[in-house]
Design an enzyme around this catalytic site. Structure first.
Site, short mmCIF file in Angstrom:
data_model
loop_
_atom_site.label_atom_id
_atom_site.label_comp_id
_atom_site.label_asym_id
_atom_site.label_seq_id
_atom_site.Cartn_x
_atom_site.Cartn_y
_atom_site.Cartn_z
CG ASP A 68 -2.29 0.63 0.96
OD1 ASP A 68 -2.37 1.47 0.05
OD2 ASP A 68 -3.24 0.32 1.70
CG ASP A 85 -9.52 2.19 -1.08
OD1 ASP A 85 -8.46 2.28 -1.73
OD2 ASP A 85 -9.53 1.91 0.13
C1 GLA Z 1 -6.03 1.50 1.42
C2 GLA Z 1 -6.11 0.48 0.28
C3 GLA Z 1 -7.23 -0.51 0.57
C4 GLA Z 1 -6.98 -1.21 1.90
C5 GLA Z 1 -6.81 -0.18 3.02
C6 GLA Z 1 -6.32 -0.82 4.31
O1 GLA Z 1 -7.17 2.30 1.47
O2 GLA Z 1 -6.32 1.13 -0.94
O3 GLA Z 1 -7.33 -1.46 -0.47
O4 GLA Z 1 -5.81 -2.01 1.79
O5 GLA Z 1 -5.86 0.82 2.67
O6 GLA Z 1 -6.12 0.12 5.32
#
Ligand code: GLA
Length: 389
Positions: free
Chosen positions: A131, A188
């Protein structure tokens, strides 16, 4: 070890990830249950092989050398968890971040790439989601993601490298060069058709708009544009969003879920299921195991589908396949309607006298000289496989 980087993800990776259903509350028992359910529901048989533990598996502190430690919610540790997953014929994935901390504030991997890659290899990790949260210490994205790519390449284990940079610095231009096998192209995805501008995340249609606009030149065997994990079987109605504020998510209708899955397959996207598999509905299980759709996603050419026509409420998209093409007819409107096109207007090899057409939802088959027309319910998507001769 595979012979080459690309062999490890010759087709888009398929699996399950803990985040959409369990958020930061994930436990070892949830992962055991997910691995068991992948086997029991037939999802493993359909091709879903990775079980990925997302954020929050780690303790709040590292050891004195900077190694990541599992939290008390993983009492048997990560090597035992990997064994549990491997014993069921599945592969095991973990998450960390290319910054000082993960998105939920846990210790992460920037500056400790070699140490952590070695830990992951020793534990039996097969897939790493990396990430973009935490302090970047002034280092640019390519540099930070290359450091982990190099560290993974140096360990004596095949580890699929999933770059989660949200598309901020166009990772489709450099993801492959830093060792990535897939790279998030967008923010997301939430369980909505469209998200409001001022709320967190993107809806299905928002992601499709972005995927239509990004460069797909690097997308193909060995490296994939990633439009994020599936929101099929998630949302308040399924009882799976207890960790999210209710106004962030609402369940997708059956038509929207069909469209979501059809388009992710047409994009040749990595398919990471986000649902709690212990309460998956029959509808969602049948959708996720539709072999005609999965064959489009996993087609060996690895082409990302593109829009051919966006015309008011009617969209036609297509994707070249090794033996023809797939054509999707999407109705954005509120009324049932017919949508038509012709093989000469989509990405299907031309020049044949006849084409065989197979409806991926019903498996009905027919022949055409070139015209294609489907009746489509509101928000739904008809998708056909078209083969010359
Ligand atoms: C980010 C990523 C998500 C998830 C969250 C976890 O938002 O894009 O896919 O992994 O972090 O905290």
């Amino acid at each position: 070890m595979t012979d080459s980087h690309d062999d490890l993800a010759a087709t888009p990776p398929l699996g399950w990830n803990s985040w959409n259903a369990f958020s930061c509350e994930v436990t070892e028992a949830d992962i055991h249950a997910a691995a068991d359910a992948l086997v029991d529901t037939g999802l493993r048989e359909a091709g879903y092989e990775y079980v990925v533990v997302d954020d929050c598996w780690m303790a709040g502190e590292t050891d004195s050398e900077g190694r990541l430690l599992p939290s008390a919610d993983f009492p048997n540790g990560m090597a035992a968890l990997a064994d549990y997953v491997h014993e069921r014929g599945l592969k095991f994935g973990l998450y960390t971040s290319a910054g000082s901390h993960t998105c939920q504030g846990y210790p992460a991997s920037l500056g400790r790439e070699e140490l952590h890659a070695k830990q992951f290899a020793d534990w039996g990790v097969d897939y790493l989601k990396y990430d973009n949260c935490g302090d970047h210490r002034g280092r640019d994205a390519i540099d930070r993601y290359a450091a982990m790519g190099d560290a993974l390449a140096a360990v004596n284990r095949d580890i699929v490298y999933s770059i989660c940079e949200w598309g901020e610095h166009e990772p489709w231009r450099w993801g492959r060069n830093v060792g990535g096998h897939l790279w998030r192209a967008t923010d997301d995805l939430v369980a909505k058709w469209r998200a409001d501008r001022d709320e967190f995340g993107l809806g299905i249609a928002d992601v499709l708009d972005r995927m239509a606009a990004i460069d797909a030149a690097a997308h193909g065997p060995g490296g994939w544009n990633d439009p994020d994990m599936l929101q099929i079987g998630t949302g308040p109605e399924s009882g799976q969003s207890q960790h999210e504020p209710v106004d962030v998510q609402r369940p997708l209708t059956e038509a929207e879920r069909r469209s979501h899955f059809a388009f992710w397959c047409l994009l040749a996207a990595p398919l990471m299921i986000g649902a709690d598999l212990t309460s998956l509905s029959d509808f969602d299980r049948e959708l996720l195991t539709n072999e005609r759709l999965l064959a489009i996603d996993q087609d060996p050419l690895g082409v990302q589908g593109t829009p051919d026509r966006c015309d008011g409420d009617a969209e036609v998209w297509s994707k070249r396949l090794a033996d023809g093409g797939a054509v999707a007819f999407h109705n954005l409107g509120d009324a049932k309607r017919e949508i038509s096109t012709h093989v000469s207007a989509v990405d299907v090899p031309g020049g044949a006298d006849h084409y065989r057409v197979c409806d991926c939802w019903t498996s009905n088959e027919w022949e055409t000289g070139g015209s294609l027309a489907m009746t489509v319910e509101p928000r739904d998507t008809a998708i056909v496989r078209v083969t010359p001769g």
